[in-house]
Design a protein around this motif. Structure first.
Motif, PDB file in Angstrom:
ATOM      1  N   LEU A  48       0.986  -1.341   0.045  1.00 42.99           N
ATOM      2  CA  LEU A  48       0.201   0.078  -0.019  1.00 42.99           C
ATOM      3  C   LEU A  48       0.851   1.147  -0.101  1.00 42.99           C
ATOM      4  CD1 LEU A  48      -2.842  -1.064   2.488  1.00 42.99           C
ATOM      5  CD2 LEU A  48      -2.946  -0.759   0.098  1.00 42.99           C
ATOM      6  N   ALA A  49       2.043   1.189   0.401  1.00 45.58           N
ATOM      7  CA  ALA A  49       2.974   2.257   0.815  1.00 45.58           C
ATOM      8  C   ALA A  49       3.702   2.524  -0.686  1.00 45.58           C
ATOM      9  CB  ALA A  49       3.843   2.208   1.940  1.00 45.58           C
ATOM     10  N   ASP A  50       3.946   1.454  -1.411  1.00 46.31           N
ATOM     11  CA  ASP A  50       4.622   1.319  -2.707  1.00 46.31           C
ATOM     12  C   ASP A  50       3.952   0.238  -3.687  1.00 46.31           C
ATOM     13  OD1 ASP A  50       6.522   1.284  -4.705  1.00 46.31           O
ATOM     14  OD2 ASP A  50       8.122   0.327  -3.661  1.00 46.31           O
ATOM     15  N   PRO A  51       3.162   0.963  -4.412  1.00 45.78           N
ATOM     16  CA  PRO A  51       2.275  -0.122  -5.413  1.00 45.78           C
ATOM     17  C   PRO A  51       3.274  -0.705  -6.416  1.00 45.78           C
ATOM     18  CG  PRO A  51       1.100   2.130  -5.241  1.00 45.78           C
ATOM     19  CD  PRO A  51       2.485   2.291  -4.504  1.00 45.78           C
ATOM     20  N   GLU A  52       4.480  -0.192  -6.640  1.00 41.50           N
ATOM     21  CA  GLU A  52       5.239  -0.884  -7.347  1.00 41.50           C
ATOM     22  C   GLU A  52       5.916  -2.458  -6.861  1.00 41.50           C
ATOM     23  OE1 GLU A  52       5.851   0.133 -10.503  1.00 41.50           O
ATOM     24  OE2 GLU A  52       4.542   1.793 -10.000  1.00 41.50           O
ATOM     25  N   LEU A  53       5.669  -2.318  -5.533  1.00 46.01           N
ATOM     26  CA  LEU A  53       6.150  -3.822  -5.020  1.00 46.01           C
ATOM     27  C   LEU A  53       5.152  -4.956  -5.296  1.00 46.01           C
ATOM     28  CD1 LEU A  53       7.871  -4.986  -2.602  1.00 46.01           C
ATOM     29  CD2 LEU A  53       5.835  -4.616  -1.185  1.00 46.01           C
ATOM     30  N   THR A  54       5.832  -6.042  -5.659  1.00 45.06           N
ATOM     31  CA  THR A  54       4.942  -7.422  -6.163  1.00 45.06           C
ATOM     32  C   THR A  54       4.708  -8.193  -4.856  1.00 45.06           C
ATOM     33  OG1 THR A  54       6.192  -7.581  -8.123  1.00 45.06           O
ATOM     34  CG2 THR A  54       5.275  -9.426  -7.509  1.00 45.06           C
ATOM     35  N   VAL A  55       3.296  -8.369  -4.664  1.00 42.87           N
ATOM     36  CA  VAL A  55       3.079  -9.237  -3.511  1.00 42.87           C
ATOM     37  C   VAL A  55       2.671 -10.698  -4.029  1.00 42.87           C
ATOM     38  CG1 VAL A  55       1.173  -9.629  -1.890  1.00 42.87           C
ATOM     39  CG2 VAL A  55       1.964  -7.333  -2.519  1.00 42.87           C
ATOM     40  N   PRO A  56       3.468 -11.600  -3.449  1.00 35.21           N
ATOM     41  CA  PRO A  56       3.375 -13.214  -4.104  1.00 35.21           C
ATOM     42  C   PRO A  56       1.911 -13.296  -3.755  1.00 35.21           C
ATOM     43  CG  PRO A  56       5.352 -12.829  -2.809  1.00 35.21           C
ATOM     44  CD  PRO A  56       4.661 -11.462  -2.487  1.00 35.21           C
ATOM     45  N   ARG A  57       1.123 -14.265  -4.655  1.00 35.72           N
ATOM     46  CA  ARG A  57      -0.247 -14.526  -4.480  1.00 35.72           C
ATOM     47  C   ARG A  57      -0.303 -15.947  -4.175  1.00 35.72           C
ATOM     48  NH1 ARG A  57      -5.204 -12.786  -5.451  1.00 35.72           N
ATOM     49  NH2 ARG A  57      -6.636 -13.899  -7.129  1.00 35.72           N
ATOM     50  N   TYR A  58      -1.109 -16.140  -3.056  1.00 39.12           N
ATOM     51  CA  TYR A  58      -1.332 -17.817  -2.813  1.00 39.12           C
ATOM     52  C   TYR A  58      -2.802 -18.050  -2.622  1.00 39.12           C
ATOM     53  CZ  TYR A  58       3.660 -18.037  -1.055  1.00 39.12           C
ATOM     54  OH  TYR A  58       4.852 -18.211  -1.088  1.00 39.12           O
ATOM     55  N   ALA A  59      -2.937 -19.349  -2.677  1.00 37.99           N
ATOM     56  CA  ALA A  59      -4.140 -19.955  -2.572  1.00 37.99           C
ATOM     57  C   ALA A  59      -4.004 -21.157  -1.519  1.00 37.99           C
ATOM     58  CB  ALA A  59      -4.784 -20.548  -3.822  1.00 37.99           C
ATOM     59  N   HIS A  60      -5.428 -21.310  -1.041  1.00 37.36           N
ATOM     60  CA  HIS A  60      -5.607 -22.508   0.041  1.00 37.36           C
ATOM     61  C   HIS A  60      -6.618 -23.444  -0.584  1.00 37.36           C
ATOM     62  CE1 HIS A  60      -9.390 -21.720   2.475  1.00 37.36           C
ATOM     63  NE2 HIS A  60      -9.022 -20.538   1.876  1.00 37.36           N
ATOM     64  N   ALA A  61      -6.274 -24.689  -0.384  1.00 31.33           N
ATOM     65  CA  ALA A  61      -7.525 -25.714  -0.903  1.00 31.33           C
ATOM     66  C   ALA A  61      -7.720 -26.490   0.312  1.00 31.33           C
ATOM     67  CB  ALA A  61      -6.807 -26.544  -1.898  1.00 31.33           C
ATOM     68  N   VAL A  62      -9.293 -26.959   0.362  1.00 31.47           N
ATOM     69  CA  VAL A  62      -9.466 -27.777   1.657  1.00 31.47           C
ATOM     70  C   VAL A  62     -10.089 -29.052   1.007  1.00 31.47           C
ATOM     71  CG1 VAL A  62     -11.633 -28.263   3.278  1.00 31.47           C
ATOM     72  CG2 VAL A  62     -10.630 -25.919   2.838  1.00 31.47           C
ATOM     73  N   ILE A  63      -9.199 -30.240   1.514  1.00 29.51           N
ATOM     74  CA  ILE A  63      -9.328 -31.380   0.849  1.00 29.51           C
ATOM     75  C   ILE A  63      -9.829 -32.352   1.830  1.00 29.51           C
ATOM     76  CG2 ILE A  63      -8.124 -33.591  -0.289  1.00 29.51           C
ATOM     77  CD1 ILE A  63      -5.975 -31.447  -1.236  1.00 29.51           C
ATOM     78  N   HIS A  64     -11.025 -33.149   1.513  1.00 29.56           N
ATOM     79  CA  HIS A  64     -11.583 -34.153   2.334  1.00 29.56           C
ATOM     80  C   HIS A  64     -10.972 -35.511   1.976  1.00 29.56           C
ATOM     81  CE1 HIS A  64     -15.520 -32.090   3.521  1.00 29.56           C
ATOM     82  NE2 HIS A  64     -14.659 -31.387   3.333  1.00 29.56           N
ATOM     83  N   ASN A  65     -10.367 -35.990   2.948  1.00 24.63           N
ATOM     84  CA  ASN A  65      -9.739 -37.487   2.882  1.00 24.63           C
ATOM     85  C   ASN A  65     -10.489 -38.515   3.176  1.00 24.63           C
ATOM     86  OD1 ASN A  65      -8.020 -39.739   2.929  1.00 24.63           O
ATOM     87  ND2 ASN A  65      -6.218 -38.176   2.647  1.00 24.63           N
ATOM     88  N   GLY A  66     -11.240 -39.210   2.517  1.00 24.83           N
ATOM     89  CA  GLY A  66     -12.166 -40.418   3.080  1.00 24.83           C
ATOM     90  C   GLY A  66     -11.397 -41.393   3.552  1.00 24.83           C
ATOM     91  N   THR A  67     -10.213 -41.715   3.135  1.00 23.80           N
ATOM     92  CA  THR A  67      -9.509 -42.891   3.650  1.00 23.80           C
ATOM     93  C   THR A  67      -9.125 -42.683   4.937  1.00 23.80           C
ATOM     94  OG1 THR A  67      -8.430 -43.409   1.386  1.00 23.80           O
ATOM     95  CG2 THR A  67      -7.403 -44.405   3.245  1.00 23.80           C
ATOM     96  N   SER A  68      -8.300 -41.582   5.273  1.00 21.96           N
ATOM     97  CA  SER A  68      -7.969 -41.076   6.658  1.00 21.96           C
ATOM     98  C   SER A  68      -9.098 -40.488   7.624  1.00 21.96           C
ATOM     99  CB  SER A  68      -6.611 -40.290   6.604  1.00 21.96           C
ATOM    100  OG  SER A  68      -7.044 -39.080   6.125  1.00 21.96           O
ATOM    101  N   GLU A  69     -10.341 -40.415   6.860  1.00 19.78           N
ATOM    102  CA  GLU A  69     -11.218 -39.683   7.555  1.00 19.78           C
ATOM    103  C   GLU A  69     -10.859 -38.417   8.324  1.00 19.78           C
ATOM    104  OE1 GLU A  69     -13.964 -42.235   9.776  1.00 19.78           O
ATOM    105  OE2 GLU A  69     -14.371 -43.672   8.070  1.00 19.78           O
ATOM    106  N   SER A  70     -10.265 -37.729   7.343  1.00 16.65           N
ATOM    107  CA  SER A  70      -9.876 -36.452   7.981  1.00 16.65           C
ATOM    108  C   SER A  70      -9.951 -35.358   6.604  1.00 16.65           C
ATOM    109  CB  SER A  70      -8.277 -36.422   8.370  1.00 16.65           C
ATOM    110  OG  SER A  70      -7.612 -36.625   7.259  1.00 16.65           O
ATOM    111  N   ILE A  71      -9.944 -34.138   7.367  1.00 20.99           N
ATOM    112  CA  ILE A  71     -10.130 -32.945   6.345  1.00 20.99           C
ATOM    113  C   ILE A  71      -8.494 -31.958   6.531  1.00 20.99           C
ATOM    114  CG2 ILE A  71     -10.973 -30.725   5.620  1.00 20.99           C
ATOM    115  CD1 ILE A  71     -13.689 -32.034   7.056  1.00 20.99           C
ATOM    116  N   THR A  72      -7.988 -31.749   5.422  1.00 22.79           N
ATOM    117  CA  THR A  72      -6.851 -31.047   5.506  1.00 22.79           C
ATOM    118  C   THR A  72      -6.932 -29.616   4.654  1.00 22.79           C
ATOM    119  OG1 THR A  72      -5.532 -32.735   5.882  1.00 22.79           O
ATOM    120  CG2 THR A  72      -4.364 -30.949   5.447  1.00 22.79           C
TER     121      THR A  72
END
Length: 813
Positions: free
Chosen positions: A138-162
């Protein structure tokens, strides 16, 4: 002769004429009649000419005046890119394709084809950058901000969510995948905590569960689940710590307003694990008697011990069809606003940026809680970094197992995912600006026209005074900008409003409508609500909605938190030597700086305030600049001892809380907290570990809500004018004086013989409002995980909408 007046036209444009009576002789009357006939013919011709020429004149005038300027938002380019916005469709498609690549080793099944025992992607979304990095950008718009995502995965084998973190984006050889544990207190999340369903498996379970009772249901209720005349609804929480998954399932009549048509038949069902063949019926309750087997219920039925309710009411009482006698003049369209000077706010649709009267901010949209606001600036200075809803809960009470065990946390069902297109002209003014909203849950979907933005006149001046000294008398118009979205989660509709005002105040408001979650009425239920129909009642419940407000008062992250109280003092003063006595009894301010993170309540009788201050930034008069919290109707959770809310809603047990901001503590709840009261994925209480909040980066967690005591007038739908709650975030010595006087939409009146009126901006006298286009309604566009468009008649599209296969006759929420 009677005076002839200009004919008046009623709504149907029928002329009305005055009727004259005369006491003249018959002859005079006869002559008058002839004369009247001649005059009448001339008058009729004149009226016809007048009406025709008037219409021509109106058309000429309309053409010469011209249409009013467009009320639409003015297009704008945001000062910088929106680093908080969600993924677009192609980004989501590419990430899912990357995750499904065998090289990742996740062994994923396409979500639409997956069973609970499979492993699949539930959600992909953008992951917000760290605040430190965002502020540098915000102070320097020329700065590049790395972009990330997250993914919610249901694992039926281990009966867990990560939850997994993916980045940096765009995808490259440098992109990595890792579990996102740091934002959760308990992980991995047990699969039994999910609130998602495989509808095909649920349909099979419903048939197996209620099939054996078909004969009893037809006898008692004149219908069955199988034939579609009855359906069922479950409850939450379905687990305590994720070890099991169970729910009370109530029978109810199908059709419009089914939430109000509960029946006295409850089944406690075990749905633990991923194999529907292992789901089982644990017990049945009818007429407050527990049956632990199907056989015992049939024995009671054959013995005539079950209770048959009155026949179902066949009227449309639970629909929204107009009822009763039409009110006087209600056949006319009601008033609507006209913007004579055109739109006065700017919007960058691509970047989700909005600007109005010194305010500017970015928006983002997420599956869990919908609309978020970022980098809220007023008059060129940041006040709030993030303003976002966190959770919406409702805890019920009743004399039956369904109501008495029910606590909803609607983040689980996706309040963003349940946002729909607004009904333009009803949900929002007809001239509102509309924005779309996209989420990526089991594919992707875009809600057309999901967010509305509009400027309105509040109906009262923001400030005014009547006086007689020059410069004393005048008023400032109370204009406001509103940003609104509406989420319908099962029976309830939630209106989320953010209202920006000219003095620097923000109002956060939550209003509710929709259907009550009704119970079965009998006299023993009177302690828990009111009868609203012969066999229906509205059940007592609390609504508490939590918001996160990350203040940066004075544009700085170093803030403090002050409690301002009122107390009564008695002082003896030398100048009071009269009949009143020497003592002066009055109130005084008591200021206390809150030194450590805390969960707090407002003072009784609202005697005081809480203020976020910047002790290092002073106004002209030497006061620390701040923003105060001014709540409307107060609400926190009433029931503090239930095991069903043991640890998962700690935020709801107080009016507000203040904590030190951390990137790893982004929220007060999670989509799984609903089913983990004993071991929540996000344990809000653990945010409070005694850290100092003296000139630190602070987050205030505030609650809105209502203690909803249903009444007859809540049928068929709750009313937004009553079921509403709000808080004002307002300047507290932030400025040197009232900055709303900067508004040129104001007037000064001075007495100089006659009154002299000085308006800063004079409204155009007239223009022709643009036609309101016919009301249309679209809805949602959907895409499969690979980006292909979904057929709007297909099963996947209906499941995406929550319009599950009606053969299941099953509803959660």
């Amino acid at each position: 002769m009677a005076e002839v007046s200009q004919p008046l036209l009623d709504k149907e444009q029928h002329p009305t004429y005055p009727v004259a009576r005369s006491n003249r002789t018959h002859r005079a009357t006869w002559h008058s009649a002839i004369l009247a006939g001649v005059i009448g013919a001339l008058l009729s011709t004149s009226i016809h000419w007048y009406a025709s020429s008037s219409k021509v004149a109106q058309r000429v005038q309309k053409d010469s005046i011209g249409f009013c300027p467009s009320p639409d938002a003015l297009p704008a380019k945001a000062p910088r890119s929106n680093i908080w916005k969600n993924l677009d469709l192609q980004e989501a498609v590419h990430i899912r394709r990357w995750l499904m690549d065998p090289e990742r080793g996740l062994n994923l099944t396409k979500a639409d084809d997956a069973n609970d025992s499979d492993t699949f992607i539930h959600i992909v979304e953008a992951y917000k950058p760290s605040k430190d990095l965002a502020l540098k950008y915000l102070a320097d718009p020329e700065l590049t901000v790395p972009r990330y995502a997250h993914a919610v995965i249901h694992n039926g084998t281990s009966e867990s969510i990560t939850d997994h973190l993916i980045g940096p984006l765009p995808l490259s050889i440098n992109t990595t995948l890792r579990p996102l544990h740091e934002i959760y207190h308990n992980h991995p999340i047990p699969l039994n905590a999910r609130s998602t369903f495989n509808w095909a498996a649920l349909a099979d379970m419903t048939r197996l569960l209620f099939g054996p009772f078909e004969e009893i249901h037809r006898d008692l209720f004149n219908g069955t689940v199988e034939d579609g005349t009855l359906d069922v609804a479950g409850t939450a929480p379905m687990s305590y710590d994720g070890e099991w998954r169970r729910s009370w399932v109530q029978l109810r009549r199908a059709g419009p307003g089914a939430w109000l048509k509960g029946l006295d038949f409850y089944c406690y069902v075990d749905m633990t694990g991923t194999d529907p063949s292992q789901y089982k019926l644990l017990s049945i309750v009818h007429n407050r008697k527990v049956y632990n087997s199907t056989e015992s219920l049939f024995t009671a039925w054959k013995a005539g011990e079950l209770v048959r309710p009155p026949p179902a009411e066949m009227s449309n009482w639970a629909t929204r069809l107009p009822t009763g006698k039409a009110r006087d003049l209600d056949d006319r369209a009601g008033p609507r606003t006209v913007q004579f000077d055109g739109g006065r706010y700017r919007v960058d649709r691509k970047e989700g940026w909005i600007s109005w009267m010194g305010w500017e901010f970015f928006t983002s949209f997420e599956r869990d809680m919908g609309l978020h606001l970022w980098n809220i600036n007023f008059r060129g200075e940041r006040i709030i970094y993030e303003l976002s809803p966190q959770e919406a809960m409702a805890q019920y009470s009743g004399y039956d197992p369904h109501q008495a065990s029910c606590v909803w946390l609607d983040r689980a069902f996706g309040m963003g995912g349940n946002v729909r297109e607004v009904i333009l002209g009803y949900d929002c003014p007809a001239d509102a600006t509309l924005l779309d909203a996209t989420i990526h849950e089991k594919g992707s979907s875009t809600r057309r026209n999901a967010i509305c933005i509009f400027e309105r006149e509040s109906g009262r001046p923001l400030s005014r005074h009547t006086g007689f000294t020059k410069g004393e008398m005048g008023a400032v118009k109370g204009y406001e900008l509103v940003v609104r979205s509406i989420s319908t989660v099962g029976n309830y509709d939630y209106l989320f409003d953010y209202t920006f005002q000219l003095d620097g105040t923000i109002e956060i408001r939550l209003s509710a409508s929709g259907y009550l979650q009704g119970g079965v009425w009998h006299e023993e239920q009177s302690n828990y609500g009111h009868k609203i129909r012969e066999t229906a009642m509205g059940s007592l419940h609390d609504h508490v909605i939590n918001y996160k407000v990350d203040f940066d008062v004075g544009g700085e992250v170093r803030n403090s938190f002050m409690k301002v109280g009122l107390e009564v003092e008695e002082r003896d003063e030398d100048w009071f030597e009269d009949d009143w006595g020497k003592a002066a009894v009055q109130q005084r301010l008591v200021r206390e700086m809150i030194e450590e993170e805390a969960m707090l309540d407002y003072a009784q009788n609202m005697e005081g305030a809480y203020v976020v201050t910047n002790e290092e930034s002073l106004n002209r008069w030497g006061h620390p600049r701040g923003y105060a919290l001014h709540p409307g109707p107060l609400c926190r959770l009433t029931n503090l001892k239930s095991k069903r809310t043991e640890r998962n809603v700690e935020w709801a047990k107080h009016h507000l809380a203040v904590s030190r901001r951390k990137d790893e503590e982004p929220s007060s709840s999670s989509m799984w907290n609903i089913n983990l009261p004993g071991k929540p994925a996000v344990d809000f209480g653990k945010l409070f570990d005694g850290e100092s909040i003296d000139q630190e980066d602070l987050v205030v967690w505030i609650n809105l809500g209502t203690h909803h005591i249903p009444r007859s007038e809540d049928s068929p739908n709750t009313l937004t004018n009553v079921a509403t709650s709000y808080i004002l975030l307002t300047p507290w010595n932030y400025n040197d004086a009232d900055v709303s006087l900067e508004s040129r939409n104001s007037v000064i009146l001075n007495k100089d013989g006659n009154w002299v009126v000085q308006e800063g901006v004079k409204q155009p006298e007239h223009c022709v409002p643009r036609d309101t286009p016919p009301l249309t309604y679209g809805g949602i566009e959907g895409w499969d995980e690979d980006g292909s468009k979904r057929d709007e008649g297909g099963l996947q599209y209906r499941q995406m909408l929550g319009e599950f296969d009606r053969s299941t006759q099953y509803s959660y929420r």
